[in-house]
Design an enzyme around this catalytic site. Structure first.
Site, PDB file in Angstrom:
ATOM      1  N   ASN A  93      44.368 -73.825  64.263  1.00 45.92           N
ATOM      2  CA  ASN A  93      45.047 -74.941  63.615  1.00 45.92           C
ATOM      3  C   ASN A  93      46.552 -74.690  63.592  1.00 45.92           C
ATOM      4  O   ASN A  93      47.004 -73.629  63.153  1.00 45.92           O
ATOM      5  CB  ASN A  93      44.519 -75.132  62.184  1.00 45.92           C
ATOM      6  N   CYS A 152      49.544 -82.332  57.816  1.00 50.65           N
ATOM      7  CA  CYS A 152      49.509 -82.301  59.288  1.00 50.65           C
ATOM      8  C   CYS A 152      49.957 -83.617  59.921  1.00 50.65           C
ATOM      9  O   CYS A 152      50.059 -83.728  61.145  1.00 50.65           O
ATOM     10  CB  CYS A 152      48.106 -81.942  59.764  1.00 50.65           C
ATOM     11  N   THR A 208      39.912 -70.970  60.393  1.00 52.60           N
ATOM     12  CA  THR A 208      40.626 -72.140  60.934  1.00 52.60           C
ATOM     13  C   THR A 208      42.139 -71.956  60.808  1.00 52.60           C
ATOM     14  O   THR A 208      42.875 -72.919  60.637  1.00 52.60           O
ATOM     15  CB  THR A 208      40.171 -73.447  60.242  1.00 52.60           C
ATOM     16  N   GLU A 248      54.728 -78.134  57.368  1.00 49.78           N
ATOM     17  CA  GLU A 248      54.228 -77.896  56.012  1.00 49.78           C
ATOM     18  C   GLU A 248      54.289 -76.400  55.722  1.00 49.78           C
ATOM     19  O   GLU A 248      53.654 -75.911  54.802  1.00 49.78           O
ATOM     20  CB  GLU A 248      52.828 -78.492  55.810  1.00 49.78           C
ATOM     21  N   LYS A 267      33.510 -84.740  65.522  1.00 52.50           N
ATOM     22  CA  LYS A 267      32.974 -85.382  64.301  1.00 52.50           C
ATOM     23  C   LYS A 267      33.707 -86.694  64.051  1.00 52.50           C
ATOM     24  O   LYS A 267      33.105 -87.703  63.707  1.00 52.50           O
ATOM     25  CB  LYS A 267      33.256 -84.490  63.077  1.00 52.50           C
ATOM     26  N   SER A 271      46.163 -84.100  55.293  1.00 45.62           N
ATOM     27  CA  SER A 271      45.440 -84.055  54.014  1.00 45.62           C
ATOM     28  C   SER A 271      46.296 -84.601  52.893  1.00 45.62           C
ATOM     29  O   SER A 271      47.519 -84.494  52.911  1.00 45.62           O
ATOM     30  CB  SER A 271      45.058 -82.613  53.687  1.00 45.62           C
ATOM     31  N   SER A 320      37.536 -81.971  52.406  1.00 39.20           N
ATOM     32  CA  SER A 320      38.588 -82.243  53.393  1.00 39.20           C
ATOM     33  C   SER A 320      38.003 -82.909  54.639  1.00 39.20           C
ATOM     34  O   SER A 320      38.619 -83.786  55.233  1.00 39.20           O
ATOM     35  CB  SER A 320      39.358 -80.967  53.751  1.00 39.20           C
ATOM     36  N   HIS A 365      43.784 -85.115  65.373  1.00 39.81           N
ATOM     37  CA  HIS A 365      44.224 -83.889  64.705  1.00 39.81           C
ATOM     38  C   HIS A 365      43.048 -82.913  64.741  1.00 39.81           C
ATOM     39  O   HIS A 365      41.913 -83.287  64.438  1.00 39.81           O
ATOM     40  CB  HIS A 365      44.633 -84.186  63.258  1.00 39.81           C
TER      41      HIS A 365
HETATM   42  N1  CAA Z   1      25.634 -71.146  65.385  1.00 40.95           N
HETATM   43  C1  CAA Z   1      26.104 -72.393  65.653  1.00 40.95           C
HETATM   44  N2  CAA Z   1      26.575 -73.206  64.678  1.00 40.95           N
HETATM   45  C2  CAA Z   1      26.580 -72.773  63.419  1.00 40.95           C
HETATM   46  C3  CAA Z   1      26.087 -71.500  63.076  1.00 40.95           C
HETATM   47  C4  CAA Z   1      25.592 -70.661  64.128  1.00 40.95           C
HETATM   48  N3  CAA Z   1      25.146 -69.437  63.892  1.00 40.95           N
HETATM   49  N4  CAA Z   1      26.211 -71.340  61.748  1.00 40.95           N
HETATM   50  C5  CAA Z   1      26.766 -72.480  61.265  1.00 40.95           C
HETATM   51  N5  CAA Z   1      26.986 -73.338  62.278  1.00 40.95           N
HETATM   52  C6  CAA Z   1      27.603 -74.670  62.218  1.00 40.95           C
HETATM   53  C7  CAA Z   1      27.200 -75.470  60.991  1.00 40.95           C
HETATM   54  O1  CAA Z   1      25.954 -76.112  61.185  1.00 40.95           O
HETATM   55  C8  CAA Z   1      28.363 -76.426  60.874  1.00 40.95           C
HETATM   56  O2  CAA Z   1      28.213 -77.462  61.823  1.00 40.95           O
HETATM   57  P1  CAA Z   1      28.356 -79.014  61.350  1.00 40.95           P
HETATM   58  O3  CAA Z   1      29.758 -79.140  60.809  1.00 40.95           O
HETATM   59  O4  CAA Z   1      28.159 -79.764  62.613  1.00 40.95           O
HETATM   60  O5  CAA Z   1      27.343 -79.242  60.311  1.00 40.95           O
HETATM   61  C9  CAA Z   1      29.558 -75.596  61.339  1.00 40.95           C
HETATM   62  O6  CAA Z   1      29.008 -74.479  62.058  1.00 40.95           O
HETATM   63  C10 CAA Z   1      30.414 -75.065  60.201  1.00 40.95           C
HETATM   64  O7  CAA Z   1      29.548 -74.473  59.279  1.00 40.95           O
HETATM   65  P2  CAA Z   1      29.789 -74.655  57.709  1.00 40.95           P
HETATM   66  O8  CAA Z   1      30.040 -76.085  57.378  1.00 40.95           O
HETATM   67  O9  CAA Z   1      28.694 -73.950  56.994  1.00 40.95           O
HETATM   68  O10 CAA Z   1      31.146 -73.833  57.594  1.00 40.95           O
HETATM   69  P3  CAA Z   1      31.965 -73.391  56.333  1.00 40.95           P
HETATM   70  O11 CAA Z   1      31.358 -73.846  55.063  1.00 40.95           O
HETATM   71  O12 CAA Z   1      32.199 -71.948  56.504  1.00 40.95           O
HETATM   72  O13 CAA Z   1      33.351 -74.161  56.473  1.00 40.95           O
HETATM   73  C11 CAA Z   1      35.156 -75.476  57.081  1.00 40.95           C
HETATM   74  C12 CAA Z   1      33.831 -74.905  57.541  1.00 40.95           C
HETATM   75  C13 CAA Z   1      34.922 -76.394  55.861  1.00 40.95           C
HETATM   76  C14 CAA Z   1      35.790 -76.300  58.168  1.00 40.95           C
HETATM   77  C15 CAA Z   1      36.107 -74.308  56.657  1.00 40.95           C
HETATM   78  O14 CAA Z   1      36.419 -73.546  57.783  1.00 40.95           O
HETATM   79  C16 CAA Z   1      37.379 -74.752  55.989  1.00 40.95           C
HETATM   80  O15 CAA Z   1      37.436 -74.939  54.777  1.00 40.95           O
HETATM   81  N6  CAA Z   1      38.487 -74.912  56.789  1.00 40.95           N
HETATM   82  C17 CAA Z   1      39.769 -75.343  56.270  1.00 40.95           C
HETATM   83  C18 CAA Z   1      39.811 -76.832  55.985  1.00 40.95           C
HETATM   84  C19 CAA Z   1      39.707 -77.705  57.203  1.00 40.95           C
HETATM   85  O16 CAA Z   1      39.983 -77.303  58.318  1.00 40.95           O
HETATM   86  N7  CAA Z   1      39.334 -78.979  56.973  1.00 40.95           N
HETATM   87  C20 CAA Z   1      39.271 -79.947  58.033  1.00 40.95           C
HETATM   88  C21 CAA Z   1      39.625 -81.337  57.543  1.00 40.95           C
HETATM   89  S1  CAA Z   1      41.183 -81.328  56.676  1.00 40.95           S
HETATM   90  C22 CAA Z   1      42.381 -81.395  57.912  1.00 40.95           C
HETATM   91  O17 CAA Z   1      42.080 -81.725  59.019  1.00 40.95           O
HETATM   92  C23 CAA Z   1      43.789 -81.024  57.572  1.00 40.95           C
HETATM   93  C24 CAA Z   1      44.036 -79.608  57.969  1.00 40.95           C
HETATM   94  O18 CAA Z   1      44.519 -79.353  59.061  1.00 40.95           O
HETATM   95  C25 CAA Z   1      43.672 -78.558  57.040  1.00 40.95           C
END
Ligand code: CAA
Length: 391
Positions: free
Chosen positions: A280, A115, A156, A83, A246, A312, A205, A237
């Site tokens: 990733n 992916c 990521t 991609e 998860k 996605s 996502s 993945h």
């Molecule tokens: N110590 C330990 N853990 C902590 C922490 C700390 N100090 N602070 C936060 N955390 C934990 C949170 O509790 C959370 O855990 P859970 O998921 O178990 O609840 C985790 O860390 C992540 O915290 P947030 O959800 O607040 O993180 P964020 O809002 O910054 O975003 C994300 C996380 C959404 C994955 C972001 O990195 C993102 O948008 N990434 C790109 C999209 C992605 O990877 N999506 C995955 C599914 S899509 C897919 O798989 C296709 C692909 O390849 C893209």
């Protein structure tokens, strides 16, 4: 099984980039508690391409050891899943074919569905081998994951290429029928043609991924697949490694199974060893999970592995593979370790400079800075063409 022969992954090799940025460095820059990266999303570092690296150079580096071990006489098809396409028309497999001096009697095509693309490539490869068991198909998954600076997605990122030789009577993993498949029209992650970085609705996502896990598993079960308790490990993945946990927790819940965190770690943990330090790699990610599992687990001979490939948008597939007895003597454990440890750690300023760089688009003649110490490099641009060379 197809008649009297099995089909699957005969060899697997991966490559990644010249540079690596640690999450500790990113956290120190943006003020995020590093525990969020290490424990929260399960990431320690991410591969960062040098100016003269891209999906073609990584792919060629992943393929070269396969060609040197098996030769290329039986490879009549190359399917390149990405991609991070470098051209709207031409398949990125063609410059890889050229860099490796592969025979002209080859068909090459590029595939895309986020992916998930490499899993489609693997299934198409199996179909070709089923038609003629004397042929081998080279499946390449190569991607650079890139989000905007200072966004949640930034943590990521990553990059890698996995090359797999698909053949009859494979040495590593036999891929089984049936597959469970799933599609939903969801804009959770996408990259319009005019953008170098992906757009994503992070929370959406994650839930789209979990919905796809359910859908693909439901179809797999309806197609007469194995029971959940028949699998010794699951390769998911891994956009970030905690996503695999998860996803598996979600699948157990969906199936009404007991959630035992120790057991979840037992069936997922070893698949995350490479992704946690590479980041990733989109299409390559699930197959890096397989590489990590095969390279690092105790003997898995005859055991069933579950695969959940998610792209996605969204498309997912659940399928099973059985590990072939004797597979351990065909692994590339030392080479894979070397690919990871040879990366050069960079500071935040260098990472930002590389992130902000883009190749000129005016069709002029440009030399690309010489940075990579890998086997292949993007040497120049000329007349809107990318010029590659062995280093
Ligand atoms: N110590 C330990 N853990 C902590 C922490 C700390 N100090 N602070 C936060 N955390 C934990 C949170 O509790 C959370 O855990 P859970 O998921 O178990 O609840 C985790 O860390 C992540 O915290 P947030 O959800 O607040 O993180 P964020 O809002 O910054 O975003 C994300 C996380 C959404 C994955 C972001 O990195 C993102 O948008 N990434 C790109 C999209 C992605 O990877 N999506 C995955 C599914 S899509 C897919 O798989 C296709 C692909 O390849 C893209």
């Amino acid at each position: 099984m197809s008649g009297d022969f099995t089909i699957g992954i005969h060899d697997l090799s991966f490559a990644t980039t010249q540079f690596v940025l640690t999450h500790a460095t990113l956290a120190a820059y943006n003020g995020t508690p590093v525990g969020k990266y290490h424990a929260g999303i399960g990431q320690r570092s991410m591969s960062v391409p040098a100016a003269d690296e891209d999906v073609v150079t990584m792919a060629a580096a992943a393929v070269a050891p396969i060609v040197s071990r098996h030769g290329s006489d039986l490879i009549r098809t190359i399917v390149f899943a990405t991609e991070t396409s470098i051209d709207q028309a031409r398949a990125a497999g063609i410059p890889v074919h050229s860099l490796l001096g592969l025979p002209s009697a080859t068909r090459i095509v590029e595939l895309k569905q986020a992916c998930y693309g490499a899993t489609a490539a693997l299934q198409f490869a199996i179909g070709l081998v089923r038609r003629d068991r004397s042929q081998q198909v080279l499946v390449i998954a190569s991607d650079v994951s890139k989000y905007d600076l200072d966004t949640p997605g930034e943590a990521t990122q990553g990059a890698a290429a996995v090359a797999m030789l698909v053949s009859a009577d494979p040495a590593l993993v036999r891929i089984e029928d049936p597959s469970g498949v799933f599609t939903a029209d969801i804009m959770d992650f996408w990259r319009p043609n005019y953008r170098a970085t992906a757009l994503v609705d992070g929370k959406e996502s994650v839930s789209a991924y979990l919905q796809a896990v359910e859908g693909a598993w439901k179809d797999y079960a309806e197609q007469g697949g194995r029971r959940l308790d028949e699998f010794s490990a699951f390769c998911y993945h891994q956009p970030f490694t905690k996503m695999a946990y998860k996803a598996h927790r979600h699948l157990l819940q969906y199936c009404g199974s007991n959630i035992d965190e120790g057991e979840i770690t037992r069936v997922i943990g070893q698949t995350t060893a490479y992704n946690t330090v590479i980041g990733n790699s989109y299409t390559a990610s699930m197959y890096l999970g397989l590489a990590a599992l095969l390279d690092n687990a105790d003997d898995l001979s005859h055991q069933a592995i579950g695969f959940l490939s998610y792209g996605s948008g969204s498309v997912a597939e659940f399928f099973a593979g059985t590990v072939v007895p004797g597979y351990r003597s065909h692994l590339r454990r030392a080479a894979h370790h070397e690919v990871i440890v040879r990366r050069q750690e960079i500071d935040y300023a260098k990472y930002r400079e590389l992130h902000e760089q883009s190749l000129p688009v005016d069709g002029g003649d440009y030399r690309v800075p010489r940075e990579t110490t890998g086997p292949y490099r993007l040497a120049a641009l000329s007349g809107h063409k990318r010029i590659y060379e062995p280093r």
